[in-house]
Scaffold this motif. Sequence first.
Motif, PDB file in Angstrom:
ATOM      1  N   THR A  19      -5.920-130.471  27.893  1.00  0.00           N
ATOM      2  CA  THR A  19      -4.875-129.364  27.730  1.00  0.00           C
ATOM      3  C   THR A  19      -3.629-129.717  27.078  1.00  0.00           C
ATOM      4  O   THR A  19      -3.298-130.755  26.437  1.00  0.00           O
ATOM      5  N   PHE A  20      -2.983-128.499  26.654  1.00  0.00           N
ATOM      6  CA  PHE A  20      -1.750-128.572  25.936  1.00  0.00           C
ATOM      7  C   PHE A  20      -0.649-128.539  27.114  1.00  0.00           C
ATOM      8  O   PHE A  20      -0.872-127.824  28.271  1.00  0.00           O
ATOM      9  N   ASP A  21       0.553-129.221  26.805  1.00  0.00           N
ATOM     10  CA  ASP A  21       1.518-129.320  27.888  1.00  0.00           C
ATOM     11  C   ASP A  21       1.366-130.134  28.836  1.00  0.00           C
ATOM     12  O   ASP A  21       0.295-130.569  29.406  1.00  0.00           O
ATOM     13  N   LEU A  22       2.294-130.536  29.615  1.00  0.00           N
ATOM     14  CA  LEU A  22       2.508-131.751  30.569  1.00  0.00           C
ATOM     15  C   LEU A  22       3.431-131.329  31.650  1.00  0.00           C
ATOM     16  O   LEU A  22       4.516-130.792  31.677  1.00  0.00           O
ATOM     17  N   PHE A  79      -6.885-135.747  28.248  1.00  0.00           N
ATOM     18  CA  PHE A  79      -5.691-136.008  27.541  1.00  0.00           C
ATOM     19  C   PHE A  79      -4.904-134.679  27.673  1.00  0.00           C
ATOM     20  O   PHE A  79      -5.298-133.615  27.872  1.00  0.00           O
ATOM     21  N   ALA A  80      -3.516-134.896  27.341  1.00  0.00           N
ATOM     22  CA  ALA A  80      -2.848-133.705  27.234  1.00  0.00           C
ATOM     23  C   ALA A  80      -2.010-133.719  25.872  1.00  0.00           C
ATOM     24  O   ALA A  80      -1.682-134.863  25.341  1.00  0.00           O
ATOM     25  N   VAL A  81      -1.325-132.748  25.520  1.00  0.00           N
ATOM     26  CA  VAL A  81      -0.558-132.730  24.211  1.00  0.00           C
ATOM     27  C   VAL A  81       0.968-132.262  24.759  1.00  0.00           C
ATOM     28  O   VAL A  81       1.217-131.246  25.271  1.00  0.00           O
ATOM     29  N   ASP A  82       1.727-133.194  24.664  1.00  0.00           N
ATOM     30  CA  ASP A  82       3.169-132.992  25.006  1.00  0.00           C
ATOM     31  C   ASP A  82       3.978-132.451  23.731  1.00  0.00           C
ATOM     32  O   ASP A  82       4.142-133.163  22.684  1.00  0.00           O
ATOM     33  N   GLN A  83       4.591-131.152  23.935  1.00  0.00           N
ATOM     34  CA  GLN A  83       5.488-130.686  22.940  1.00  0.00           C
ATOM     35  C   GLN A  83       6.755-131.146  23.344  1.00  0.00           C
ATOM     36  O   GLN A  83       8.032-130.463  22.542  1.00  0.00           O
ATOM     37  N   GLN A  84       7.433-131.762  24.412  1.00  0.00           N
ATOM     38  CA  GLN A  84       8.691-132.162  24.784  1.00  0.00           C
ATOM     39  C   GLN A  84       9.452-130.739  24.795  1.00  0.00           C
ATOM     40  O   GLN A  84      10.460-130.449  24.266  1.00  0.00           O
ATOM     41  N   PRO A  85       9.246-129.979  25.908  1.00  0.00           N
ATOM     42  CA  PRO A  85      10.021-128.812  26.210  1.00  0.00           C
ATOM     43  C   PRO A  85      11.269-128.971  26.629  1.00  0.00           C
ATOM     44  O   PRO A  85      12.332-128.063  26.406  1.00  0.00           O
ATOM     45  N   TYR A  86      11.717-130.136  27.222  1.00  0.00           N
ATOM     46  CA  TYR A  86      13.108-130.543  27.546  1.00  0.00           C
ATOM     47  C   TYR A  86      13.813-130.566  26.233  1.00  0.00           C
ATOM     48  O   TYR A  86      14.910-130.093  26.265  1.00  0.00           O
ATOM     49  N   LEU A  87      13.188-131.181  25.499  1.00  0.00           N
ATOM     50  CA  LEU A  87      14.067-131.388  24.120  1.00  0.00           C
ATOM     51  C   LEU A  87      14.190-129.998  23.264  1.00  0.00           C
ATOM     52  O   LEU A  87      15.097-130.010  22.523  1.00  0.00           O
ATOM     53  N   GLN A  88      13.248-129.328  23.527  1.00  0.00           N
ATOM     54  CA  GLN A  88      13.513-128.062  22.850  1.00  0.00           C
ATOM     55  C   GLN A  88      14.554-127.059  23.366  1.00  0.00           C
ATOM     56  O   GLN A  88      15.419-126.629  22.620  1.00  0.00           O
ATOM     57  N   GLY A  89      15.098-127.068  24.972  1.00  0.00           N
ATOM     58  CA  GLY A  89      15.910-126.414  25.362  1.00  0.00           C
ATOM     59  C   GLY A  89      17.116-127.135  25.025  1.00  0.00           C
ATOM     60  O   GLY A  89      18.124-126.515  24.418  1.00  0.00           O
ATOM     61  N   TYR A  90      17.029-128.500  25.055  1.00  0.00           N
ATOM     62  CA  TYR A  90      18.320-129.259  24.890  1.00  0.00           C
ATOM     63  C   TYR A  90      18.859-128.985  23.415  1.00  0.00           C
ATOM     64  O   TYR A  90      20.007-129.019  23.212  1.00  0.00           O
ATOM     65  N   ARG A 146      13.148-125.909   7.231  1.00  0.00           N
ATOM     66  CA  ARG A 146      11.858-126.236   8.055  1.00  0.00           C
ATOM     67  C   ARG A 146      11.983-126.283   9.330  1.00  0.00           C
ATOM     68  O   ARG A 146      13.078-126.734   9.935  1.00  0.00           O
ATOM     69  N   PRO A 147      10.826-126.199  10.275  1.00  0.00           N
ATOM     70  CA  PRO A 147      11.308-126.279  11.874  1.00  0.00           C
ATOM     71  C   PRO A 147      11.689-127.980  12.059  1.00  0.00           C
ATOM     72  O   PRO A 147      11.110-128.797  11.384  1.00  0.00           O
ATOM     73  N   VAL A 148      12.442-127.907  13.436  1.00  0.00           N
ATOM     74  CA  VAL A 148      12.660-129.319  13.698  1.00  0.00           C
ATOM     75  C   VAL A 148      11.339-129.366  14.889  1.00  0.00           C
ATOM     76  O   VAL A 148      11.418-128.850  15.845  1.00  0.00           O
ATOM     77  N   LEU A 149      10.775-130.572  14.516  1.00  0.00           N
ATOM     78  CA  LEU A 149       9.509-130.770  15.330  1.00  0.00           C
ATOM     79  C   LEU A 149       9.788-131.578  16.679  1.00  0.00           C
ATOM     80  O   LEU A 149      10.416-132.661  16.515  1.00  0.00           O
ATOM     81  N   THR A 150       9.142-131.042  17.517  1.00  0.00           N
ATOM     82  CA  THR A 150       9.539-131.961  19.047  1.00  0.00           C
ATOM     83  C   THR A 150       8.002-132.221  19.318  1.00  0.00           C
ATOM     84  O   THR A 150       7.736-132.867  20.451  1.00  0.00           O
ATOM     85  N   GLY A 151       7.024-132.090  18.691  1.00  0.00           N
ATOM     86  CA  GLY A 151       5.640-132.583  19.100  1.00  0.00           C
ATOM     87  C   GLY A 151       4.734-132.327  17.844  1.00  0.00           C
ATOM     88  O   GLY A 151       5.003-132.025  16.867  1.00  0.00           O
ATOM     89  N   PRO A 152       3.345-132.677  17.948  1.00  0.00           N
ATOM     90  CA  PRO A 152       2.455-132.947  19.172  1.00  0.00           C
ATOM     91  C   PRO A 152       2.527-134.428  19.466  1.00  0.00           C
ATOM     92  O   PRO A 152       2.762-135.495  18.631  1.00  0.00           O
ATOM     93  N   GLN A 153       2.457-134.901  20.775  1.00  0.00           N
ATOM     94  CA  GLN A 153       2.448-136.371  21.197  1.00  0.00           C
ATOM     95  C   GLN A 153       1.118-136.297  22.177  1.00  0.00           C
ATOM     96  O   GLN A 153       1.059-135.473  23.174  1.00  0.00           O
ATOM     97  N   ILE A 211      12.881-124.791  16.676  1.00  0.00           N
ATOM     98  CA  ILE A 211      12.820-125.962  17.082  1.00  0.00           C
ATOM     99  C   ILE A 211      11.333-125.870  18.221  1.00  0.00           C
ATOM    100  O   ILE A 211      11.246-124.893  18.799  1.00  0.00           O
ATOM    101  N   GLY A 212      10.400-126.685  17.781  1.00  0.00           N
ATOM    102  CA  GLY A 212       9.271-126.777  18.620  1.00  0.00           C
ATOM    103  C   GLY A 212       8.162-127.588  17.890  1.00  0.00           C
ATOM    104  O   GLY A 212       8.573-128.346  16.869  1.00  0.00           O
ATOM    105  N   GLN A 213       6.946-127.633  18.360  1.00  0.00           N
ATOM    106  CA  GLN A 213       5.961-128.088  17.553  1.00  0.00           C
ATOM    107  C   GLN A 213       5.205-126.956  16.756  1.00  0.00           C
ATOM    108  O   GLN A 213       5.280-125.851  17.036  1.00  0.00           O
ATOM    109  N   ASP A 214       5.028-127.788  15.687  1.00  0.00           N
ATOM    110  CA  ASP A 214       3.926-126.479  14.851  1.00  0.00           C
ATOM    111  C   ASP A 214       2.673-126.617  15.543  1.00  0.00           C
ATOM    112  O   ASP A 214       1.779-127.425  15.561  1.00  0.00           O
ATOM    113  N   GLU A 215       2.096-125.192  15.838  1.00  0.00           N
ATOM    114  CA  GLU A 215       1.180-125.157  16.610  1.00  0.00           C
ATOM    115  C   GLU A 215      -0.259-125.395  16.307  1.00  0.00           C
ATOM    116  O   GLU A 215      -1.083-126.030  16.754  1.00  0.00           O
TER     117      GLU A 215
END
Length: 336
Positions: A261-264, A279-290, A310-317, A155-159
């Motif tokens: 930057t990456f992350d918010l 601008f920033a790149v949000d990978q939605q860390p709350y969603l990764q933990g949840y 395959r990975p469950v993607l939470t970003g990028p936004q 669970i995360g974003q594809d870096e």
Amino acid sequence: MTRVGTGTRVTGAVLAAALGVTALAGCSSTGGKRAEERARAAQGRPAVSTPRWTFAMITHAGDGDTFWDIVQKGAKEAAAKDNINFVYAHDDQAQQQAQYVQGFIDQKVDGIIVSLAKPEALKDVLAKAVKAGIPVITVNSGSAQSKEYGALTHIGQDEEIAGEAVGTELGKRGRKKAVCVLHEQGNVGHEQRCAGAKKTFPGTMENLYVEGTNMPSVQAAVQAKLQAEPDVDAVVTLGAPFAATAVKAKDAAGSKAEVDTFDLNDSVARGLKSGELGFAVDQQPYLQGYEAVDLLWLYRYNANTLGGGRPVLTGPQIVTEDEAAKLEDFIKRGSR
């Protein structure tokens, strides 16, 4: 030393004692059951009546990393809903991280969530977890190794994809020469971010390695780079805490480079609104933990999996000034 669980400081192997609670009975009808679940949630009680399982999360976070505070918040809130005893350990040294995983295996936890910033160091211990019948989910870092290591999913974003989004955005903004600041050497995710950005950026991009545990050193390194190369017009940091430091370095160097930057976090949101950051790149860390906790619960409860290998993607936004304003309330409460 590393902080574990609800605040106990430990060294060496982790002792994670599960806290028992009385299982709550469900209602006979679907409507009644849903009403009961809502009532439980409103009272801070679990929304399910399944067994009190223990899930452990072990990450590569360093002390004071606000990104991982948000991941933990998501995990803890899912755990409260799912009647899960959630325990947490972290260390920025991969070998210590592996020792914590082994400690949780010895404690026979019911599920393990782990980040793989330096995957090779955790390969053998995760094989032990899988052999012991403990389901594993990887989160944030290590998507390429997750399946090979026996995890249910990642669970995360594809870096690399996230990096490509950054390179494209920089091109849209007319940038010509960029610096990608890597604050943790050996972190495969960081290398992938910069590689992805370089791939799609129409200008030139150079990596700058800094010592992320020493912010004055980070500032000095970025400042020196900007002074030596005044044609650099973009600085990309790989974590929210480093964005403000890069802004200080830019100002001290008299540079007009845009800092992105990456992350918010709250500081980044303010920087976006003030124009200090582009601008920033949000990978939605709350969603990764949840989702990590929720998916482990689903697997234990009903043998469900997501991702199909395959990975469950939470970003990028991509988040700019307008998006930051829209997300302000969520950022302030620590869920973005």
